[in-house]
Design a protein around this motif. Structure first.
Motif, PDB file in Angstrom:
ATOM      1  N   ILE A  29       1.375  -1.326   0.310  1.00  0.00           N
ATOM      2  CA  ILE A  29      -0.169   0.089  -0.016  1.00  0.00           C
ATOM      3  C   ILE A  29       0.721   1.185  -0.197  1.00  0.00           C
ATOM      4  O   ILE A  29       0.706   2.432  -0.438  1.00  0.00           O
ATOM      5  N   ASP A  30       1.494   1.238   0.839  1.00  0.00           N
ATOM      6  CA  ASP A  30       2.450   2.662   0.835  1.00  0.00           C
ATOM      7  C   ASP A  30       3.738   2.138  -0.567  1.00  0.00           C
ATOM      8  O   ASP A  30       3.970   3.434  -1.010  1.00  0.00           O
ATOM      9  N   ARG A  31       4.211   1.494  -0.958  1.00  0.00           N
ATOM     10  CA  ARG A  31       4.713   2.199  -2.254  1.00  0.00           C
ATOM     11  C   ARG A  31       4.222   1.906  -3.459  1.00  0.00           C
ATOM     12  O   ARG A  31       4.105   2.946  -4.113  1.00  0.00           O
ATOM     13  N   GLY A  32       2.436   2.537  -3.170  1.00  0.00           N
ATOM     14  CA  GLY A  32       1.102   2.548  -4.279  1.00  0.00           C
ATOM     15  C   GLY A  32       1.285   1.351  -5.314  1.00  0.00           C
ATOM     16  O   GLY A  32       0.488   1.338  -6.318  1.00  0.00           O
ATOM     17  N   PHE A  33       2.092   0.187  -4.348  1.00  0.00           N
ATOM     18  CA  PHE A  33       1.452  -1.071  -6.293  1.00  0.00           C
ATOM     19  C   PHE A  33      -0.345  -1.725  -5.669  1.00  0.00           C
ATOM     20  O   PHE A  33      -1.134  -1.257  -6.675  1.00  0.00           O
ATOM     21  N   TYR A  34      -1.245  -1.780  -4.625  1.00  0.00           N
ATOM     22  CA  TYR A  34      -2.047  -1.615  -4.355  1.00  0.00           C
ATOM     23  C   TYR A  34      -3.005   0.373  -5.131  1.00  0.00           C
ATOM     24  O   TYR A  34      -3.494   0.702  -4.782  1.00  0.00           O
ATOM     25  N   THR A  35      -4.142  -0.483  -5.951  1.00  0.00           N
ATOM     26  CA  THR A  35      -5.151   0.717  -5.919  1.00  0.00           C
ATOM     27  C   THR A  35      -5.578   0.946  -5.009  1.00  0.00           C
ATOM     28  O   THR A  35      -6.565  -0.262  -5.067  1.00  0.00           O
ATOM     29  N   PHE A  36      -6.930   1.730  -4.822  1.00  0.00           N
ATOM     30  CA  PHE A  36      -7.933   2.574  -3.907  1.00  0.00           C
ATOM     31  C   PHE A  36      -8.723   2.754  -4.827  1.00  0.00           C
ATOM     32  O   PHE A  36      -9.405   2.877  -4.425  1.00  0.00           O
ATOM     33  N   ASP A  37      -8.718   3.559  -5.723  1.00  0.00           N
ATOM     34  CA  ASP A  37      -9.546   4.042  -6.699  1.00  0.00           C
ATOM     35  C   ASP A  37      -9.481   3.381  -7.484  1.00  0.00           C
ATOM     36  O   ASP A  37      -9.856   2.919  -9.097  1.00  0.00           O
ATOM     37  N   VAL A  38     -11.161   2.698  -7.477  1.00  0.00           N
ATOM     38  CA  VAL A  38     -12.407   1.657  -8.505  1.00  0.00           C
ATOM     39  C   VAL A  38     -12.433   2.152  -9.558  1.00  0.00           C
ATOM     40  O   VAL A  38     -12.701   2.254 -10.907  1.00  0.00           O
ATOM     41  N   ASN A  39     -12.751   4.046  -9.203  1.00  0.00           N
ATOM     42  CA  ASN A  39     -12.683   4.592 -11.154  1.00  0.00           C
ATOM     43  C   ASN A  39     -12.243   4.595 -12.055  1.00  0.00           C
ATOM     44  O   ASN A  39     -12.054   4.352 -12.962  1.00  0.00           O
ATOM     45  N   GLU A  40     -10.848   4.338 -11.418  1.00  0.00           N
ATOM     46  CA  GLU A  40      -9.798   4.280 -12.367  1.00  0.00           C
ATOM     47  C   GLU A  40      -9.417   3.041 -12.700  1.00  0.00           C
ATOM     48  O   GLU A  40      -8.796   2.851 -14.304  1.00  0.00           O
ATOM     49  N   VAL A  41      -9.952   2.009 -12.104  1.00  0.00           N
ATOM     50  CA  VAL A  41     -10.072   0.975 -12.571  1.00  0.00           C
ATOM     51  C   VAL A  41     -11.142   0.258 -13.494  1.00  0.00           C
ATOM     52  O   VAL A  41     -10.908  -0.216 -14.671  1.00  0.00           O
ATOM     53  N   ARG A  42     -12.121   0.866 -13.217  1.00  0.00           N
ATOM     54  CA  ARG A  42     -13.450   1.612 -14.519  1.00  0.00           C
ATOM     55  C   ARG A  42     -12.994   2.325 -15.471  1.00  0.00           C
ATOM     56  O   ARG A  42     -13.187   1.291 -16.766  1.00  0.00           O
ATOM     57  N   ARG A  43     -12.429   3.309 -15.626  1.00  0.00           N
ATOM     58  CA  ARG A  43     -12.414   3.894 -16.495  1.00  0.00           C
ATOM     59  C   ARG A  43     -11.081   2.771 -17.725  1.00  0.00           C
ATOM     60  O   ARG A  43     -11.362   2.995 -18.793  1.00  0.00           O
ATOM     61  N   ASN A  44     -10.131   1.462 -17.055  1.00  0.00           N
ATOM     62  CA  ASN A  44      -9.303   1.395 -17.750  1.00  0.00           C
ATOM     63  C   ASN A  44     -10.199   0.318 -18.532  1.00  0.00           C
ATOM     64  O   ASN A  44      -9.502  -0.260 -19.756  1.00  0.00           O
ATOM     65  N   PHE A  45     -11.140  -0.530 -18.039  1.00  0.00           N
ATOM     66  CA  PHE A  45     -12.006  -1.207 -18.305  1.00  0.00           C
ATOM     67  C   PHE A  45     -13.830  -1.394 -18.957  1.00  0.00           C
ATOM     68  O   PHE A  45     -13.985  -1.671 -20.081  1.00  0.00           O
ATOM     69  N   ALA A  46     -13.400  -0.139 -19.203  1.00  0.00           N
ATOM     70  CA  ALA A  46     -14.690   1.017 -20.085  1.00  0.00           C
ATOM     71  C   ALA A  46     -14.323   0.657 -21.143  1.00  0.00           C
ATOM     72  O   ALA A  46     -15.871  -0.074 -21.908  1.00  0.00           O
ATOM     73  N   GLU A  47     -13.294  -0.188 -21.769  1.00  0.00           N
ATOM     74  CA  GLU A  47     -13.701  -0.308 -23.906  1.00  0.00           C
ATOM     75  C   GLU A  47     -14.444  -1.535 -23.752  1.00  0.00           C
ATOM     76  O   GLU A  47     -14.561  -2.001 -24.728  1.00  0.00           O
TER      77      GLU A  47
END
Length: 234
Positions: A120-138
């Motif tokens: 979490i501290d190094r930013g590997f895990y995302t907490f931004d579900v909307n970012e993930v949704r945008r990635n899969f929007a296509e």
């Protein structure tokens, strides 16, 4: 291309010309766009893409438990031209790192919560579900299911599963998932285990080995750190 492959815990002089294959290059690049960086997972992704290509010949939807930003799932959907497939890709994750209610005492004693916090501290895990949704929007048939397994298992509504990828970084949710989904897997369906042979993840290996014994199957341990099992045809 050099004669030596050396990344992601794997060192080998064996042929890895798949890395120059145009379809692989496109799929892998799509995965790196999802992740925001290149993890150096070429051979691991190669295994995942191979399994997905086998699975697309079988009836059923695809399921990934442990998505994070979507590296492997994005690579698979790119390779398989997912929008021409009349299937759903179910993508299940807390999108908040590990839920400590669902880790084993063995994992807790081995320091899994410290490892989780480091990720979490190094930013590997995302907490931004909307970012993930945008990635899969296509891919409109990609369905995100947010929350911890086993709580969210009832939301995975596929009647038949052709491909299952487990990458939950702890044992109890992975075992719960495969126990829930096993009967719905199509005969011949691959189940890919991301952490099976990774050093430091022995609890996951023991948990999956226990399930495999109960199911009368065995897990193929891969030098990428993954494990592979196949739903028996008969």
């Amino acid at each position: 291309m050099t004669t030596i492959y050396q990344q992601d815990g794997l060192y080998t002089a064996h042929n890895h010309e798949f890395m120059a294959n145009a379809a692989f290059v496109r799929a892998y690049e799509r995965g790196t766009r999802a992740a925001g960086e290149d993890y150096g997972w070429h051979w691991r992704v190669h295994v995942g893409l191979w399994a997905a290509e086998m699975a697309i010949k079988l009836p059923g939807d695809f399921v990934e438990c442990g998505v994070n930003r979507g590296f492997l799932a994005s690579s698979i959907m790119n390779l398989l031209d997912w929008n021409i497939r009349e299937r759903t890709f179910f993508l299940m994750d807390t999108f908040a790192g590990l839920d400590e209610r669902y880790i084993s005492e063995e994992e807790r004693a081995a320091g899994i919560l410290d490892r989780n916090q480091n990720e979490i501290d190094r930013g590997f895990y995302t907490f931004d579900v909307n970012e993930v949704r945008r990635n899969f929007a296509e891919w409109p048939s990609a369905k995100l299911i947010v929350g911890p397994i086993p709580e969210t298992l009832p939301e995975m509504t596929a009647e038949r599963i052709a491909f299952l990828h487990l990458d939950l970084n702890c044992s109890p949710p992975e075992v719960a998932a495969i126990e829930e989904f096993w009967e719905r897997l199509s005969p011949g369906a691959p189940v890919l285990l991301d952490d099976y042979a990774y050093v430091g993840y022995e609890s996951q290996k023991r948990g999956m080995d226990g399930f495999a014994r109960r199911a009368g199957v065995s897990v193929l341990s891969l030098p990428t750190g993954q494990g592979l099992l196949v739903k028996p045809v008969a």
